[in-house]
Motif scaffolding. Sequence first.
Motif, PDB file in Angstrom:
ATOM      1  N   VAL A  21       0.828  -1.368  -0.055  1.00  0.00           N
ATOM      2  CA  VAL A  21      -0.009  -0.132  -0.069  1.00  0.00           C
ATOM      3  C   VAL A  21       0.873   1.185  -0.002  1.00  0.00           C
ATOM      4  CG1 VAL A  21      -1.679   1.475   1.451  1.00  0.00           C
ATOM      5  CG2 VAL A  21      -1.818  -1.179   0.908  1.00  0.00           C
ATOM      6  N   ALA A  22       2.001   1.376   0.523  1.00  0.00           N
ATOM      7  CA  ALA A  22       2.909   2.385   0.665  1.00  0.00           C
ATOM      8  C   ALA A  22       3.242   3.012  -0.554  1.00  0.00           C
ATOM      9  CB  ALA A  22       4.166   1.937   1.658  1.00  0.00           C
ATOM     10  N   GLY A  23       3.430   1.963  -1.491  1.00  0.00           N
ATOM     11  CA  GLY A  23       3.785   2.342  -2.698  1.00  0.00           C
ATOM     12  C   GLY A  23       2.653   2.498  -3.839  1.00  0.00           C
ATOM     13  N   PHE A  24       1.800   1.745  -3.808  1.00  0.00           N
ATOM     14  CA  PHE A  24       0.694   1.347  -4.778  1.00  0.00           C
ATOM     15  C   PHE A  24      -0.631   1.835  -4.395  1.00  0.00           C
ATOM     16  CE2 PHE A  24       4.044  -1.670  -6.132  1.00  0.00           C
ATOM     17  CZ  PHE A  24       3.584  -1.511  -7.571  1.00  0.00           C
ATOM     18  N   PHE A  25      -0.662   3.122  -3.298  1.00  0.00           N
ATOM     19  CA  PHE A  25      -2.069   3.326  -2.856  1.00  0.00           C
ATOM     20  C   PHE A  25      -2.668   4.237  -3.974  1.00  0.00           C
ATOM     21  CE2 PHE A  25       1.398   6.572  -1.618  1.00  0.00           C
ATOM     22  CZ  PHE A  25       1.057   7.673  -2.198  1.00  0.00           C
ATOM     23  N   MET A  26      -2.149   4.491  -5.192  1.00  0.00           N
ATOM     24  CA  MET A  26      -2.928   5.193  -6.006  1.00  0.00           C
ATOM     25  C   MET A  26      -3.372   4.222  -7.073  1.00  0.00           C
ATOM     26  SD  MET A  26      -0.788   8.895  -6.859  1.00  0.00           S
ATOM     27  CE  MET A  26       0.936   8.132  -6.624  1.00  0.00           C
ATOM     28  N   GLN A  27      -3.066   2.911  -7.040  1.00  0.00           N
ATOM     29  CA  GLN A  27      -3.838   1.761  -7.832  1.00  0.00           C
ATOM     30  C   GLN A  27      -4.478   0.957  -6.981  1.00  0.00           C
ATOM     31  OE1 GLN A  27      -0.300   0.324  -9.932  1.00  0.00           O
ATOM     32  NE2 GLN A  27       0.397   2.152 -10.287  1.00  0.00           N
ATOM     33  N   VAL A  28      -5.738   1.243  -6.681  1.00  0.00           N
ATOM     34  CA  VAL A  28      -6.514   0.623  -5.610  1.00  0.00           C
ATOM     35  C   VAL A  28      -7.868   0.489  -6.520  1.00  0.00           C
ATOM     36  CG1 VAL A  28      -7.715   0.745  -3.551  1.00  0.00           C
ATOM     37  CG2 VAL A  28      -5.311   0.836  -3.761  1.00  0.00           C
ATOM     38  N   ALA A  29      -8.774  -0.429  -6.314  1.00  0.00           N
ATOM     39  CA  ALA A  29     -10.065  -0.329  -7.068  1.00  0.00           C
ATOM     40  C   ALA A  29     -10.973  -0.900  -5.816  1.00  0.00           C
ATOM     41  CB  ALA A  29      -9.966  -1.249  -8.302  1.00  0.00           C
ATOM     42  N   MET A  30     -12.173  -0.363  -6.029  1.00  0.00           N
ATOM     43  CA  MET A  30     -13.222  -1.000  -4.925  1.00  0.00           C
ATOM     44  C   MET A  30     -14.412  -1.711  -5.798  1.00  0.00           C
ATOM     45  SD  MET A  30     -15.511   1.440  -2.356  1.00  0.00           S
ATOM     46  CE  MET A  30     -16.932   1.453  -3.437  1.00  0.00           C
ATOM     47  N   LYS A  31     -14.587  -2.659  -4.852  1.00  0.00           N
ATOM     48  CA  LYS A  31     -15.877  -3.637  -5.457  1.00  0.00           C
ATOM     49  C   LYS A  31     -17.034  -2.660  -5.827  1.00  0.00           C
ATOM     50  CE  LYS A  31     -16.938  -8.276  -5.349  1.00  0.00           C
ATOM     51  NZ  LYS A  31     -16.428  -9.293  -4.747  1.00  0.00           N
ATOM     52  N   GLU A  32     -17.797  -2.914  -6.799  1.00  0.00           N
ATOM     53  CA  GLU A  32     -19.256  -2.209  -7.269  1.00  0.00           C
ATOM     54  C   GLU A  32     -20.308  -3.082  -6.814  1.00  0.00           C
ATOM     55  OE1 GLU A  32     -19.737   0.580 -10.819  1.00  0.00           O
ATOM     56  OE2 GLU A  32     -19.334  -1.321 -11.214  1.00  0.00           O
ATOM     57  N   GLY A  33     -21.019  -2.706  -5.609  1.00  0.00           N
ATOM     58  CA  GLY A  33     -22.073  -3.505  -5.622  1.00  0.00           C
ATOM     59  C   GLY A  33     -21.831  -5.001  -5.112  1.00  0.00           C
ATOM     60  N   ASN A  34     -22.638  -5.753  -5.845  1.00  0.00           N
ATOM     61  CA  ASN A  34     -22.365  -7.273  -5.505  1.00  0.00           C
ATOM     62  C   ASN A  34     -22.145  -7.902  -7.065  1.00  0.00           C
ATOM     63  OD1 ASN A  34     -24.765  -6.814  -6.624  1.00  0.00           O
ATOM     64  ND2 ASN A  34     -25.951  -7.964  -5.167  1.00  0.00           N
ATOM     65  N   SER A  35     -21.544  -6.993  -7.754  1.00  0.00           N
ATOM     66  CA  SER A  35     -21.149  -7.573  -8.969  1.00  0.00           C
ATOM     67  C   SER A  35     -19.584  -7.898  -8.945  1.00  0.00           C
ATOM     68  CB  SER A  35     -21.596  -6.652 -10.186  1.00  0.00           C
ATOM     69  OG  SER A  35     -20.964  -5.539  -9.921  1.00  0.00           O
ATOM     70  N   LYS A  36     -19.306  -8.334 -10.180  1.00  0.00           N
ATOM     71  CA  LYS A  36     -17.996  -8.615 -10.375  1.00  0.00           C
ATOM     72  C   LYS A  36     -16.935  -7.629 -10.760  1.00  0.00           C
ATOM     73  CE  LYS A  36     -17.429 -13.610 -10.633  1.00  0.00           C
ATOM     74  NZ  LYS A  36     -18.252 -14.665 -10.916  1.00  0.00           N
ATOM     75  N   THR A  37     -17.569  -6.365 -10.875  1.00  0.00           N
ATOM     76  CA  THR A  37     -16.881  -5.231 -11.389  1.00  0.00           C
ATOM     77  C   THR A  37     -16.334  -4.620 -10.359  1.00  0.00           C
ATOM     78  OG1 THR A  37     -18.709  -4.250 -11.651  1.00  0.00           O
ATOM     79  CG2 THR A  37     -18.102  -5.123 -13.493  1.00  0.00           C
ATOM     80  N   TYR A  38     -15.240  -3.880 -10.458  1.00  0.00           N
ATOM     81  CA  TYR A  38     -14.403  -3.010  -9.580  1.00  0.00           C
ATOM     82  C   TYR A  38     -14.478  -1.500 -10.294  1.00  0.00           C
ATOM     83  CZ  TYR A  38     -12.977  -7.040  -6.762  1.00  0.00           C
ATOM     84  OH  TYR A  38     -13.114  -7.927  -6.031  1.00  0.00           O
ATOM     85  N   VAL A  39     -14.527  -0.360  -9.477  1.00  0.00           N
ATOM     86  CA  VAL A  39     -14.289   0.741 -10.056  1.00  0.00           C
ATOM     87  C   VAL A  39     -12.964   1.404  -9.369  1.00  0.00           C
ATOM     88  CG1 VAL A  39     -15.528   1.717  -8.148  1.00  0.00           C
ATOM     89  CG2 VAL A  39     -15.278   3.251 -10.254  1.00  0.00           C
ATOM     90  N   THR A  40     -12.174   2.103 -10.250  1.00  0.00           N
ATOM     91  CA  THR A  40     -10.717   2.310  -9.626  1.00  0.00           C
ATOM     92  C   THR A  40     -10.996   3.855  -8.849  1.00  0.00           C
ATOM     93  OG1 THR A  40     -10.485   3.734 -11.480  1.00  0.00           O
ATOM     94  CG2 THR A  40      -9.230   1.413 -11.706  1.00  0.00           C
ATOM     95  N   VAL A  41     -10.207   3.876  -7.774  1.00  0.00           N
ATOM     96  CA  VAL A  41     -10.426   4.870  -6.715  1.00  0.00           C
ATOM     97  C   VAL A  41      -9.944   6.222  -7.550  1.00  0.00           C
ATOM     98  CG1 VAL A  41      -9.690   6.056  -4.842  1.00  0.00           C
ATOM     99  CG2 VAL A  41     -10.389   3.463  -4.886  1.00  0.00           C
TER     100      VAL A  41
END
Lengths: 303, 858
Positions: free
Chosen positions: B753-773
């Motif tokens: 996380v200390a390096g890659f905190f700008m490359q994080v995605a969060m799950k969207e609802g209960n689907s299989k898709t994520y959305v980049t922060v």
Amino acid sequence: MAKIDSSSPPAAGPGPEELDDYMSMTIAEPAKPAEKETYTQRRIRKQREAEARSRPKSKAELAAAAAAARDDALSTALPNSSKGFQMMAKLGFKPGAALGASSNPNARTEPLHISVKEDRGGVGMQNEKKRKFREEVEGVEKKQRAEEGGYRERVGKEREEKRVEGMFWGAMRVLEGLEQPEGRDQVPVKKVNVLWRGLVRERQEKERERRARYDLHQGFSRSAAYVDPEEDEQDRQALGKEEEDVEEEDEELNEFLNLEGKERLKRLVGYLRKEHQYCFWCKFKYVDEKMEGCPGLEEDDHD
Amino acid sequence: MDRRPDLQGQGRFKRRKMEDTDSRNSAESDDDGGVKVGNFAQPTEVKPKKEDLDARPSRHTEGIDQLVEKTSKRKRKKEEDAEEASDPYIARQHEEPVPKKKELDPRANPYLAHRYEEPAEDEGSYNGYSNGYGRPTNRMNGVSNASSLARFPRHKSTAAMAKNAEDGPNNPFSGQPLSSQYFSILKTRRNLPVHQQRDEFLQMYQKSQFLVFVGETGSGKTTQIPQFVLFDDQPHIQRKLVACTQPRRVAAMSVAQRVANEMDVTLGDEVGYNIRFEDVTSQKTILKYMTDGMLLREAMNDNNLNRYSTIILDEAHERTLATDTLMGLLKEVAQRRPDLKIVIMSATLDAQKFQSYFNDAPLLAVPGRTHPVEIFYTPEPERDYVEASLRTVLQIHASEPEGDILLFLTGEEEIEDACRKIRLEADEMIREADAGPLTVYPLYGTLPPNQQQKIFDPAPPPSKKGGRPGRKCIVSTNIAETSLTIDGIVYVVDPGFSKQKIYNPRIRVESLLISPISRASAQQRAGRAGRTRPGKCFRLYTEGAFKKELIETTHPEVLRSNLSSTVLDLKKLGIDDLVHFDLMDPPAPETLMRALEELNYLACLDDEGNLTALGKLASEFPLDPTLAVMLISSPEFYCSNEVLSLTALLSVPQVFVRPASARKRADEMKSLFAHPDGDHLTMLNVYHAFKGPEAQANPKQWCHDHFVSLRALQSADNVRQQLKRIMETHEIELVSAPFEDKNYYTNIRRALVAGFFMQVAMKEGNSKTYVTVKDNQNVILHPSTVLQTESDWLLYNEFVLTTKNYIRTVTTVKPEWLMDIAPTYYDITEFGKGPVKSALQRTIDKVRRKEATKGRKR
């Protein structure tokens, strides 16, 4: 609590327990169309929306949503509020300017466009496809437009033809009146002026049809085509079964009738003027060839 | 399976206290296996810190790599040389070309050299040490030869004089008698097109600081021009070097070898090369082939490049990021150093652009030695370019006269697939239509070198006497477009595509995408058919498409890259005004904006845009800032050993192998290493297993059995060694939590996380898709992932763009960590309304509740 009055604001005030508002609301609806919905409607809509949300989206929908979000982001420039911009501003960067030496004509102001290749189409295929598609669409549209124009034209033409045809028959009747005022059917058909012979033949055909129908009604169950071997030709002629052979080739008449309606009318009108000093358009028989008072040869002259 | 590596020998580092003030040199001698005397005499060691870290030959013992063996042999030799050179007796022999006063200068003492490395640039160009020689050491033993060259007026020599010196009998540079092989090569060299214009070149070179040289492929520019320069510039008298940069490591190595042969010297002596992780030069070196990236690294510690008297930028038309940066830098350096000469060499004809960029520098163009190439277009666009290219290749084989075929495709998978299909079809043609034999070779960057070498094998002979001649078909990426020259190619098949890196700052995606090539590229490709005799080029597109759809020249890399690394480099190069830095093709301002912003979030730059301590440290690593920052902060999470391994693994090609023929088996093997929390930890497991005794007993077999790439792992090992050395130099501790610790893996995930905190995605609802922060891009997991844990938050290594948006190499993380470790980036007030913001808010509330209950309990 019965609010039948449609002018009062419907259902906004009362508490949720008042389910009988149902009535007033429906009545109120016409006053503010599409603004308000009934409880039931709202419930159904909410339910539908929830269903849509909970339903796992299809792959195509997901892909479309992702592509839309991507395109959206790709076409939105980074805001000037970003830290990066502020740092650059301290170095003298102005919004809308490019980087590098001021004289550099190669400097970009927009990032490169991203395009994802989705198939194995060769160079130019994508555009070729687009071009073909465009052409196809254009072709279909053109055809439609052409057909549209054609329809109007055709209908107009047909109507005009019908009108001309009507006038042609009228003119024939006029000519018949002028040339054979006393009684009909006295001259053999083929002797009649070809210009109005059609009228005579039409009348004869109608007559024959009428007679055939009459025979049918009278119970003579003899088909017109029936040939009694006992009867010879004279008998038949005598019995009126084979009067004149109307069906026999009348080259002259056919040729005339095959002409265009306008031409036929023109000849008829011309003939009427020339032979009878009658102007079909004025509906008047002039006394001499000068036909004084008639504005001209054409229908348009008589407006 | 024991997933724990034996860390001995590579982890569990015992720090040795440095006695010397220059910790770097001690670090060097540290793992040098005892040979210490030579260290200081090593040119690269006395000079920039950066360089030795990058450039040192690898000497670790684990990999039984031939290359390593060779390097260490060379090394030993160099060290002997160094000793010899430091012998005062021998030194006396060198008096003649050396200014007297230097002889007594304490700086000449190699043991003290490290004390003097810093002021080098202040002493101007004649200090004599700027090329890193420990002492004056040009080894012109043969007096007559020395004088033959010494009589050369510097920057006033002519082709005739050079010819005289070249004719021997002794080597003008080493003084050794010249071999017969030398003379036979000399003959062919003098037939090269550039030789006709040697005088012309010299006159222009002498007159101007900048020179643009255009030579088509086959003109001999890469091998000859640097030698022309040597004779005129005489860097050995200046105790400087001539550098010739190459965009590719392989080219730097092979060209250096070739030129060493031409000059009749041993590679690593007068002629050497320097690429990342490998430095084959010595104090005798006067001509150094190097990657453009290496020269840039050197410039960071020697902003004026004082070691060099002439810098030749070769293959400038390739416009790599490093070449472009160097060009901008050299424009500035040239003003500070009027004595420095710069030659820009390009293979394409857009030389005017270079000319005007370098203040209307004179231009010299030399025709290549090429034969006419007939070009064919298709009448219609192709529906499937791969299928069309296979068809074309087979048609050529069936109906065209003798001559080899070169087919350009885009990537490894496509190429291997095409090779298989061509082989199948060709076999059938041989059986049924009596066609000649056809051997097919793939060629791409990640192919092992011994397989790359196969492309130079001659075409197969006819299958029977008097039968139809055989031919070879090479299916290649655009490597074969400029850098590699394969003789015997007569037919080129060009579908018009290549894989190109593209970056967009708006969604922060850096991906390799298949894109149409440029017209310049197409021309290069066609030219490949005319190397040996008139050839044919089959373009699988219409002439109209060539004119209308292809752009004129390929976009330079600087427009297609994330610039955060370059910005850090520029800062280190002493360039503060990034906005007005004179690049040949300045990228969109947003690219710089994003780079600055990222570096600011990584705390490498402060709000004023100045390099922070962390930024300075990060720039010491030849890594992306993200990786560098992760590595530097890893000791805080008690897992710097593991993060070091991981960093190395992330900087090499894909570790997992998944051949089309054995996908299922490969996946099964991968699952043996799988860590439920994600791919990073899985990679680490592979590395640990690879370093275990079982695997090390027979690494090749082990890798084959487990469907992992030996080459990738070995090179990760190599990178790890280099990085470790840099960490030691900067006293970054190498620590590990005990494996039994329940937080062992959690620590690593937190360190990520200390390096890659700008490359994080969060799950969207209960689907299989994520959305980049922050960028709000919809993404899905790349099918290669081993992730098994359900997690709302994922950290990813790559955002890959294909027909879908993928995130690849992912690991589960927790929102608490994000806000704890990267509070500025995850400052909730900076987020727009949306699911990410509410999720973060929930996390804050949760943490607060927890603390409240804790407080109450107390």
